[in-house]
Every structure is written in structure tokens, then in C-alpha cells.
Motif scaffolding. Structure first.
Motif, PDB file in Angstrom:
ATOM      1  N   ILE A 167       0.834  -1.199   0.000  1.00 20.42           N
ATOM      2  CA  ILE A 167       0.000   0.000   0.000  1.00 20.42           C
ATOM      3  C   ILE A 167       0.871   1.253   0.000  1.00 20.42           C
ATOM      4  CG2 ILE A 167      -1.647   1.349   1.361  1.00 20.42           C
ATOM      5  CD1 ILE A 167      -2.763  -1.371   2.365  1.00 20.42           C
ATOM      6  N   VAL A 168       1.869   1.279   0.860  1.00 18.54           N
ATOM      7  CA  VAL A 168       2.761   2.434   0.940  1.00 18.54           C
ATOM      8  C   VAL A 168       3.476   2.654  -0.384  1.00 18.54           C
ATOM      9  CG1 VAL A 168       4.856   3.333   2.028  1.00 18.54           C
ATOM     10  CG2 VAL A 168       3.067   2.274   3.438  1.00 18.54           C
ATOM     11  N   LEU A 169       3.993   1.583  -0.978  1.00 17.76           N
ATOM     12  CA  LEU A 169       4.674   1.698  -2.270  1.00 17.76           C
ATOM     13  C   LEU A 169       3.730   2.234  -3.334  1.00 17.76           C
ATOM     14  CD1 LEU A 169       7.216   1.203  -3.970  1.00 17.76           C
ATOM     15  CD2 LEU A 169       6.369  -1.139  -4.385  1.00 17.76           C
ATOM     16  N   PHE A 170       2.504   1.742  -3.333  1.00 21.57           N
ATOM     17  CA  PHE A 170       1.507   2.208  -4.295  1.00 21.57           C
ATOM     18  C   PHE A 170       1.247   3.703  -4.118  1.00 21.57           C
ATOM     19  CE2 PHE A 170      -2.789   3.211  -5.611  1.00 21.57           C
ATOM     20  CZ  PHE A 170      -2.931   2.538  -6.818  1.00 21.57           C
ATOM     21  N   MET A 171       1.062   4.130  -2.888  1.00 21.61           N
ATOM     22  CA  MET A 171       0.775   5.541  -2.623  1.00 21.61           C
ATOM     23  C   MET A 171       1.951   6.449  -2.996  1.00 21.61           C
ATOM     24  SD  MET A 171      -1.315   5.301   0.987  1.00 21.61           S
ATOM     25  CE  MET A 171      -2.980   4.623   1.046  1.00 21.61           C
ATOM     26  N   GLU A 172       3.165   5.911  -2.880  1.00 16.10           N
ATOM     27  CA  GLU A 172       4.349   6.693  -3.224  1.00 16.10           C
ATOM     28  C   GLU A 172       4.578   6.795  -4.727  1.00 16.10           C
ATOM     29  OE1 GLU A 172       7.180   5.791   0.688  1.00 16.10           O
ATOM     30  OE2 GLU A 172       7.334   4.530  -1.104  1.00 16.10           O
ATOM     31  N   THR A 173       4.209   5.742  -5.472  1.00 14.99           N
ATOM     32  CA  THR A 173       4.593   5.666  -6.883  1.00 14.99           C
ATOM     33  C   THR A 173       3.427   5.692  -7.865  1.00 14.99           C
ATOM     34  OG1 THR A 173       4.577   3.229  -6.830  1.00 14.99           O
ATOM     35  CG2 THR A 173       6.639   4.343  -6.251  1.00 14.99           C
ATOM     36  N   GLU A 229      -5.261  -1.438   8.559  1.00 14.22           N
ATOM     37  CA  GLU A 229      -5.613  -0.021   8.629  1.00 14.22           C
ATOM     38  C   GLU A 229      -4.716   0.717   9.619  1.00 14.22           C
ATOM     39  OE1 GLU A 229      -9.758   2.350   8.450  1.00 14.22           O
ATOM     40  OE2 GLU A 229      -9.556   0.958  10.131  1.00 14.22           O
ATOM     41  N   SER A 230      -4.456   0.113  10.771  1.00  6.11           N
ATOM     42  CA  SER A 230      -3.604   0.765  11.775  1.00  6.11           C
ATOM     43  C   SER A 230      -2.174   0.905  11.268  1.00  6.11           C
ATOM     44  CB  SER A 230      -3.635  -0.012  13.093  1.00  6.11           C
ATOM     45  OG  SER A 230      -3.049  -1.293  12.952  1.00  6.11           O
ATOM     46  N   MET A 231      -1.684  -0.069  10.515  1.00  5.19           N
ATOM     47  CA  MET A 231      -0.338   0.014   9.944  1.00  5.19           C
ATOM     48  C   MET A 231      -0.227   1.172   8.957  1.00  5.19           C
ATOM     49  SD  MET A 231       0.699  -3.981   9.255  1.00  5.19           S
ATOM     50  CE  MET A 231       1.252  -5.050  10.583  1.00  5.19           C
ATOM     51  N   VAL A 232      -1.237   1.313   8.111  1.00  3.92           N
ATOM     52  CA  VAL A 232      -1.218   2.390   7.122  1.00  3.92           C
ATOM     53  C   VAL A 232      -1.273   3.750   7.814  1.00  3.92           C
ATOM     54  CG1 VAL A 232      -2.466   3.438   5.185  1.00  3.92           C
ATOM     55  CG2 VAL A 232      -2.240   0.946   5.326  1.00  3.92           C
ATOM     56  N   MET A 233      -2.095   3.877   8.842  1.00  2.00           N
ATOM     57  CA  MET A 233      -2.186   5.143   9.554  1.00  2.00           C
ATOM     58  C   MET A 233      -0.872   5.505  10.247  1.00  2.00           C
ATOM     59  SD  MET A 233      -5.104   6.352   8.812  1.00  2.00           S
ATOM     60  CE  MET A 233      -4.959   5.498   7.215  1.00  2.00           C
ATOM     61  N   ALA A 278       1.336   6.907   7.681  1.00  2.00           N
ATOM     62  CA  ALA A 278       0.925   8.266   7.314  1.00  2.00           C
ATOM     63  C   ALA A 278       1.480   9.311   8.272  1.00  2.00           C
ATOM     64  CB  ALA A 278      -0.599   8.353   7.265  1.00  2.00           C
ATOM     65  N   GLU A 279       1.767   8.908   9.498  1.00  2.00           N
ATOM     66  CA  GLU A 279       2.300   9.845  10.484  1.00  2.00           C
ATOM     67  C   GLU A 279       3.747  10.228  10.191  1.00  2.00           C
ATOM     68  OE1 GLU A 279       1.789   7.874  14.165  1.00  2.00           O
ATOM     69  OE2 GLU A 279      -0.408   8.108  14.224  1.00  2.00           O
ATOM     70  N   THR A 280       4.476   9.372   9.475  1.00  2.00           N
ATOM     71  CA  THR A 280       5.902   9.621   9.230  1.00  2.00           C
ATOM     72  C   THR A 280       6.256   9.745   7.750  1.00  2.00           C
ATOM     73  OG1 THR A 280       6.343   7.229   9.271  1.00  2.00           O
ATOM     74  CG2 THR A 280       6.573   8.431  11.351  1.00  2.00           C
ATOM     75  N   ASN A 281       5.330   9.378   6.871  1.00  2.00           N
ATOM     76  CA  ASN A 281       5.599   9.375   5.435  1.00  2.00           C
ATOM     77  C   ASN A 281       4.704  10.425   4.771  1.00  2.00           C
ATOM     78  OD1 ASN A 281       5.633   8.785   2.615  1.00  2.00           O
ATOM     79  ND2 ASN A 281       6.303   6.689   3.065  1.00  2.00           N
ATOM     80  N   ARG A 282       5.302  11.507   4.300  1.00  2.00           N
ATOM     81  CA  ARG A 282       4.528  12.605   3.730  1.00  2.00           C
ATOM     82  C   ARG A 282       3.756  12.187   2.495  1.00  2.00           C
ATOM     83  NH1 ARG A 282       2.123  16.501   5.826  1.00  2.00           N
ATOM     84  NH2 ARG A 282       0.460  15.913   4.421  1.00  2.00           N
ATOM     85  N   LYS A 283       4.324  11.291   1.674  1.00  2.00           N
ATOM     86  CA  LYS A 283       3.642  10.864   0.455  1.00  2.00           C
ATOM     87  C   LYS A 283       2.369  10.065   0.777  1.00  2.00           C
ATOM     88  CE  LYS A 283       7.562  10.892  -2.732  1.00  2.00           C
ATOM     89  NZ  LYS A 283       8.376  10.090  -3.687  1.00  2.00           N
ATOM     90  N   VAL A 284       2.438   9.264   1.812  1.00  2.00           N
ATOM     91  CA  VAL A 284       1.249   8.507   2.225  1.00  2.00           C
ATOM     92  C   VAL A 284       0.178   9.457   2.737  1.00  2.00           C
ATOM     93  CG1 VAL A 284       0.361   6.809   3.871  1.00  2.00           C
ATOM     94  CG2 VAL A 284       2.551   6.418   2.734  1.00  2.00           C
ATOM     95  N   ALA A 285       0.570  10.411   3.559  1.00  2.00           N
ATOM     96  CA  ALA A 285      -0.392  11.390   4.076  1.00  2.00           C
ATOM     97  C   ALA A 285      -1.002  12.214   2.946  1.00  2.00           C
ATOM     98  CB  ALA A 285       0.296  12.301   5.089  1.00  2.00           C
ATOM     99  N   ASP A 286      -0.172  12.608   1.970  1.00  2.00           N
ATOM    100  CA  ASP A 286      -0.674  13.395   0.841  1.00  2.00           C
ATOM    101  C   ASP A 286      -1.662  12.584   0.005  1.00  2.00           C
ATOM    102  OD1 ASP A 286       0.836  15.553   1.595  1.00  2.00           O
ATOM    103  OD2 ASP A 286       2.439  15.200   0.134  1.00  2.00           O
ATOM    104  N   TYR A 287      -1.358  11.303  -0.186  1.00  2.00           N
ATOM    105  CA  TYR A 287      -2.272  10.441  -0.955  1.00  2.00           C
ATOM    106  C   TYR A 287      -3.636  10.360  -0.268  1.00  2.00           C
ATOM    107  CZ  TYR A 287      -4.168   6.377  -3.404  1.00  2.00           C
ATOM    108  OH  TYR A 287      -4.989   5.546  -4.138  1.00  2.00           O
ATOM    109  N   LEU A 288      -3.634  10.096   1.017  1.00  2.45           N
ATOM    110  CA  LEU A 288      -4.891   9.976   1.759  1.00  2.45           C
ATOM    111  C   LEU A 288      -5.685  11.273   1.695  1.00  2.45           C
ATOM    112  CD1 LEU A 288      -3.599   8.042   4.905  1.00  2.45           C
ATOM    113  CD2 LEU A 288      -4.869   7.104   2.960  1.00  2.45           C
ATOM    114  N   GLU A 289      -4.993  12.396   1.870  1.00  3.99           N
ATOM    115  CA  GLU A 289      -5.671  13.697   1.844  1.00  3.99           C
ATOM    116  C   GLU A 289      -6.234  14.007   0.469  1.00  3.99           C
ATOM    117  OE1 GLU A 289      -4.645  18.427   2.725  1.00  3.99           O
ATOM    118  OE2 GLU A 289      -3.229  16.839   3.285  1.00  3.99           O
ATOM    119  N   ARG A 290      -5.475  13.700  -0.564  1.00 10.05           N
ATOM    120  CA  ARG A 290      -5.932  13.977  -1.929  1.00 10.05           C
ATOM    121  C   ARG A 290      -7.203  13.217  -2.259  1.00 10.05           C
ATOM    122  NH1 ARG A 290      -2.781  12.265  -7.549  1.00 10.05           N
ATOM    123  NH2 ARG A 290      -4.571  12.615  -8.928  1.00 10.05           N
TER     124      ARG A 290
END
Length: 335
Positions: A173-179, A199-203, A206-218
Motif C-alpha cells: 500500500i505504501v509503495l503504491f501511494m508513493e509511486t 488499517e492501523s499500519m497504514v495510519m 501516514a504519520e511519518t511518510n509525507r507521500k502517504v499522508a498526501d495520498y490519503l488527503e488527496r
């Protein structure tokens, strides 16, 4: 968007209401209020829940798919058991089934619009819809961007959770959100515990990975959040669609190396219908993550859900539809 525009056009001429059955019963007078009532996702609605709307209509259209989820008391049952690996009872009759026997004329929609690659619907078309669906040719695309594939996690399953598989899915999931941030993503698990773990792992990422947080927000805001990222269990995914769907099958060998033939709601009488819903959510790609040892997966000939699950895992790994099961199992679904 087309549905929104159509509703907007209609409401310029006549009032158009969208309500759940309990709201209809609670807030509207008991009289013939509407020229037309449309009941959507009717396979999941019981006749008694639909009466409040039907009694207020001059005409009615009942819309649904009898090969998708029936009404269920899944959550009540799940709350009463320690592990989510037992058969879940279902209420077999829906307003759709009642309407099929009582109303005329009946119409069947044959065009499949969602999948942008034939392999995404070929499986359900073969096993569920008797090859009746009209599927539009796909324009192609890179193999890693379209179609179906299988990822072996080979984790250990215990107390409703497969931590290794959950971590494998979360990393993907993280790789997908980054790329691949221009595509929407949804994740479906076979039970509630694995859903919460992923879900808890992804959250946490998101606390430490800006690209993951940006993906979720977008995706929370794009198109009014209609395709925001989700992690759901199999009972809650009907009606959703995303560009890409990840599936975590959760089950696998226990810490002692023993594999139990237990698949939660998939073992139930509507297991095949649950899987059909799951396998038809993606527009471009489905990746299935599994720890199930296929050489030890031997479902009984009457367990249609587990049989279909095995066929899906084989199909995801080979691209071949239904060639590897025993004849006794194959007979449950035809040639």
C-alpha cells in the motif's frame, strides 16, 4: 457523475428523495407520496424493510443482482464468536428475490462497464454469469498496471490475524501511494481483525511518510471523496469500486504448521456471492495477497465459497480460468 446530473435534472421538474428505509418509515406519512420508488442494491434488503417505501409508491423499480450479497446478520453473529472463522448465517430472502417471482417484466443488464481489462471480469463471467456478460475489449496497458496477479505472503494465521501478510499488504500500500498516486486504491480482507491490523499500519505510516499522508488527503477530497482510500472487510465492500483493489485472504497455517479448512463467511451458504462481490470491485487491477497453501486447500464438494476461492487463487496465479480442480469440485460450477 452521470447519475448526479440525471437526478439534478429530474429534481428541477419533480421532487426527488434519497432515503434509507428506516428514515422513510420514521418521517414520511403513510400515504401514496411518490410516482416512482427505486430500491437499489435490493439483494441486501429484506422484504419487511422495503415495505415502508413500497407502500408510499404508485410504481416501483427493484434493482439488484441475485449473485451479490443477501441480507445478513453477520455482525450480530460475529459479535457472539471469539474467532471469525465459523459459518455465518444469512437471511436468504431479499426483496429482489421476492420481486423476481412476483413482478413483470424483468430485465437483465448484460453490459459490464466497470472493468477496463477483460481479465478482471472474466472469472465472474465464467463462474457466476454463465458467460452472458458483454465485455468491452481493453486497450491493453502494462502488465503491472492492469489485470490480476497473486503475491505469496506465507504468513502464520492465529486468533483472526496474519501479521506477516498484513505487513506485506501494508508495505505494498505504501509503495503504491508513493509511486502510483493518480490511481485510487481499496483494500479488502476476509475478516474484521485483519482489516483493523492493516488499517492501523497504514495510519502509522501516514504519520511519518509525507507521500502517504498526501495520498490519503488527496483522495479524501477528490470527486467529493467518492474514491477515497479504504480498508474494509468482505461484508462491507458491495457498491464500492476503485482503480486498484488489494485482497488479503488472511487464512494460512497456524503456528504448529497445520492448515484448517475454515474461511469465515466464505464457508457460509452465501460464500460464493460474497466472493463475486469482492472479485468485481476493481476497474484496472486486483492483487491478491495470500498465505493459503494451495496444495492443502481441499474444500468439500458442497462448500461452493471455498471452491470458488481456490479457483480464484489459481486464476490469479496462472491467468487460466478453472483448470485445476478435481472433477468432483468442478461439477459444482459446470464445465
Amino acid at each position: 457523475k452521470l447519475v448526479k446530473r440525471s437526478i439534478a435534472a429530474l429534481t428541477e421538474l419533480h421532487p426527488c428523495w434519497m432515503m434509507v428505509p428506516t428514515a422513510v418509515a420514521s418521517f414520511l406519512p403513510r400515504e401514496e407520496l411518490f410516482d416512482l420508488v427505486v430500491i437499489d442494491e435490493a439483494s441486501q434488503m429484506t422484504p419487511e424493510h422495503s415495505i415502508s417505501a413500497l407502500m408510499r409508491a404508485k410504481q416501483a423499480i427493484i434493482v439488484g443482482d441475485t449473485n451479490q450479497l443477501p441480507p445478513t446478520n453477520f455482525f450480530k453473529a460475529a459479535a457472539d464468536i471469539e474467532e471469525e472463522d465459523s459459518d455465518i448465517s444469512t437471511i436468504e430472502e431479499s426483496i429482489l428475490e421476492l420481486a423476481n417471482s412476483a413482478f413483470r417484466p424483468k430485465h437483465r443488464l448484460l453490459w459490464h462497464y466497470r472493468s477496463r481489462h477483460e481479465s478482471l471480469i472474466a472469472f465472474s463471467n465464467f463462474y457466476i454469469y454463465e458467460n452472458d456478460l458483454v465485455i468491452f475489449p481493453s486497450p491493453g496497458g502494462k502488465r503491472d498496471k492492469m489485470g490480476v496477479d497473486l503475491v505469496r505472503a506465507d504468513g502464520v494465521y492465529q486468533s483472526g490475524i496474519n501479521p506477516v501478510e498484513a505487513a506485506t499488504v501494508a508495505d505494498a500500500i505504501v509503495l503504491f501511494m508513493e509511486t502510483d498516486s493518480d490511481r485510487s486504491l481499496g483494500v479488502v480482507t476476509m475478516n474484521q481483525s485483519q482489516m483493523e491490523q492493516i488499517e492501523s499500519m497504514v495510519m502509522r505510516h501516514a504519520e511519518t511518510n509525507r507521500k502517504v499522508a498526501d495520498y490519503l488527503e488527496r483522495w479524501d477530497t477528490q470527486d467529493d471523496g467518492l474514491e477515497r482510500f479504504f480498508v474494509k472487510n468482505i461484508e462491507n465492500v458491495q457498491g464500492d469500486e476503485r482503480d486498484v483493489i488489494y485482497i488479503s485472504t488472511v487464512y494460512g497455517k497456524d503456528p504448529l504448521g497445520k492448515f484448517r479448512q475454515a474461511f469465515g463467511p466464505i464457508n457460509g451458504s452465501a460464500g460464493k456471492r460474497r466472493l463475486n462481490v469482492l472479485f468485481t470491485r476493481a476497474k484496472e487491477k486486483i492483487t491478491t495477497f495470500t498465505s493459503i497453501p494451495l496444495d492443502q486447500l481441499n474444500p468439500g464438494e458442497h462448500n461452493e465459497g471455498a471452491i470458488l476461492l481456490k479457483r480464484w487463487l489459481e486464476y490469479s496465479g496462472t491467468g487460466v480460468v478453472g483448470e485445476r480442480l478435481k472433477d468432483s469440485a468442478r461439477s459444482r460450477f459446470g464445465p
